[in-house]
Design a protein around this motif. Structure first.
Motif: not given
Length: 447
Positions: A153-154, A156-157, A159-161, A279
């Motif tokens: 999930a991290a 995927a987050d 990737k959204q960013q 990140w």
């Protein structure tokens, strides 16, 4: 940023409410802190530090607020972690926004000072000891609200960013695809500090005196905290000392294993090094968005956003290990960026002239204003160097192909092209970054 009069009035209210005594002298803004503000002040004969958000809007969307962070710090102290004592959490009536007050600790967080200490090996062992103590905390030990991170999930987050930031940085796209393809299976989560690295550690001599900045603590894989402190960016001038700029990664891990009673998996360590490099690259990009939104208009935001290129180069150095030997051996060709200007002053010359004038103001400024002057001169240097940077074609299509797996490090010539891009961009943004010299030596044989 809050004005000095309002800050003094608010601190006086906090001191009275918390029984800290009468506020004396002027609060001093501390340098550093890429996210939160820190102000040192005195009251009742003791020294304290106010940690606050630059605005209430800045706290929107964060997993927890300063009240939870303050309680978390106290929980860590109860486990023997060298953390500051929290004496007050800001309330609405203080009119200072969101934050809390801590007792000031001895020592410095300045990496240049710390990395010159007499016993770096001993300090590294202390840092490993405190990290093991942090990782001993479980959910029952901390306040509700500290999140548990699911790795997929991290990713995927992230990737959204990336897409929200334009989705046009190929090296970051390459890193995101690698993370998706190499995500390790879950492990029992432990409390991660989340930002455990040089710059957030207070040191006096060769003694660890404080672990600071707990705002992104979470439950997850212990390898994440270990890897983060060993990233190139947190070694500062000591590129030759991979573990926090103090020593060898092997020694750091051995000291941690001895205190934590666990065995560290080097493949997981590599995964989290790559994850955290992606990140932080995206974290740097977000700084510009925060400035544009008005949540924080500090100059540091726009300048830190340009440090994305540091992480892109570091990321490529980490990922290229997976490329075929033929691609790693392919020569890197840098374009000729020399340019001669005639007549009127060029963009580079104007930026240089302003930077030279700002330097004359240095002795007239103190504290955070002097720090801001240095940031402004860095920004002008970026503008001057970028004037000679040849325009590149849009990277959006290449990024999409890398995210989709249509191109990879096995693609002919891709690695050499990305190396060239990384060298050019970082040479304009942060030419003194230590890893740049190492990359130029490795990739183009420059000494």
């Amino acid at each position: 940023m809050i004005d000095t009069a309002s800050l003094r009035e608010g601190l006086a209210r906090v001191c009275e409410r918390a029984g800290l005594g009468t506020l004396t002298g002027e609060p001093q803004r501390l340098t550093g802190g890429a996210v939160m503000e820190s102000w040192r002040f005195s009251a009742g004969g003791s020294d304290y530090v106010l940690r606050r958000a630059p605005s209430l809007a800045f706290m929107e969307g964060r997993p927890y607020g300063h009240a939870v962070e303050a309680t978390l710090i106290e929980a860590a102290r109860a486990k023997g972690v060298t953390a500051p004592a929290v004496v007050a959490v800001l309330e609405e009536g203080d009119r200072l926004g969101s934050g809390f007050v801590m007792r000031a600790l001895p020592g410095t967080a300045d990496p240049k000072v710390i990395l010159g200490c007499e016993d770096p090996d001993g300090l590294l062992r202390q840092i490993a000891r405190d990290l093991a103590r942090i990782h001993s905390l479980r959910k029952a030990d901390v306040p509700a609200g500290v999140p548990v991170i699911d790795t997929r999930a991290a990713i995927a987050d992230l990737k959204q960013q990336f897409m929200a930031a334009g989705g046009d940085r190929p090296i970051i796209a390459l890193g995101l695809r690698w993370l998706e393809d190499n995500c390790p299976p879950p492990v029992e989560p432990v409390l991660n500090h989340g930002d455990y690295r040089m710059g957030n550690l207070l040191v006096e001599g060769s003694r660890l005196t404080g672990v600071l900045d707990w705002e992104i603590a979470h439950f997850g894989d212990r390898h994440e905290d270990l890897a983060f402190g060993c990233m190139e960016v947190w070694r500062f001038a000591r590129y030759d000392r991979p573990a926090l700029g103090l020593g060898a990664v092997e020694d750091y891990i051995a000291a941690y294993e001895a205190k934590a009673g666990v065995t560290i998996d080097r493949e997981r360590f590599r995964f989290w090094t790559i994850y955290r490099t992606v990140w932080w690259a995206l974290g740097c990009l977000k700084m510009a968005a925060q400035w544009r939104s008005g949540a924080d208009r500090m100059l540091e935001r726009v300048v830190i956003s340009r440090r994305t290129s540091e992480q892109e180069l570091d990321l490529l150095l980490l990922l290229e290990e997976d490329a075929p030997e033929a691609e790693r051996a392919r020569p890197v060709v840098l374009p000729d960026m020399s340019c001669t200007y005639l007549g009127e002053a060029s963009q580079e010359e104007m930026a240089t002239a302003i930077a030279e004038w700002l330097e004359t103001l240095k002795e007239k400024l103190t504290g955070h204003d002097r720090f801001q002057l240095a940031v402004a001169r860095n920004a002008l240097g970026m503008i001057a160097r970028e004037a000679d940077l040849l325009p590149m074609e849009s990277d959006l299509l290449l990024s999409e192909e890398l995210l989709a797996g249509e191109k990879s490090l096995h693609s002919s010539g891709l690695l050499a092209d990305l190396r060239s891009r990384a060298l050019q961009k970082l040479s304009a943004d942060v030419p003194k970054y230590p890893a740049l010299r190492a990359a130029r030596a490795k990739w183009i044989g420059e000494h």
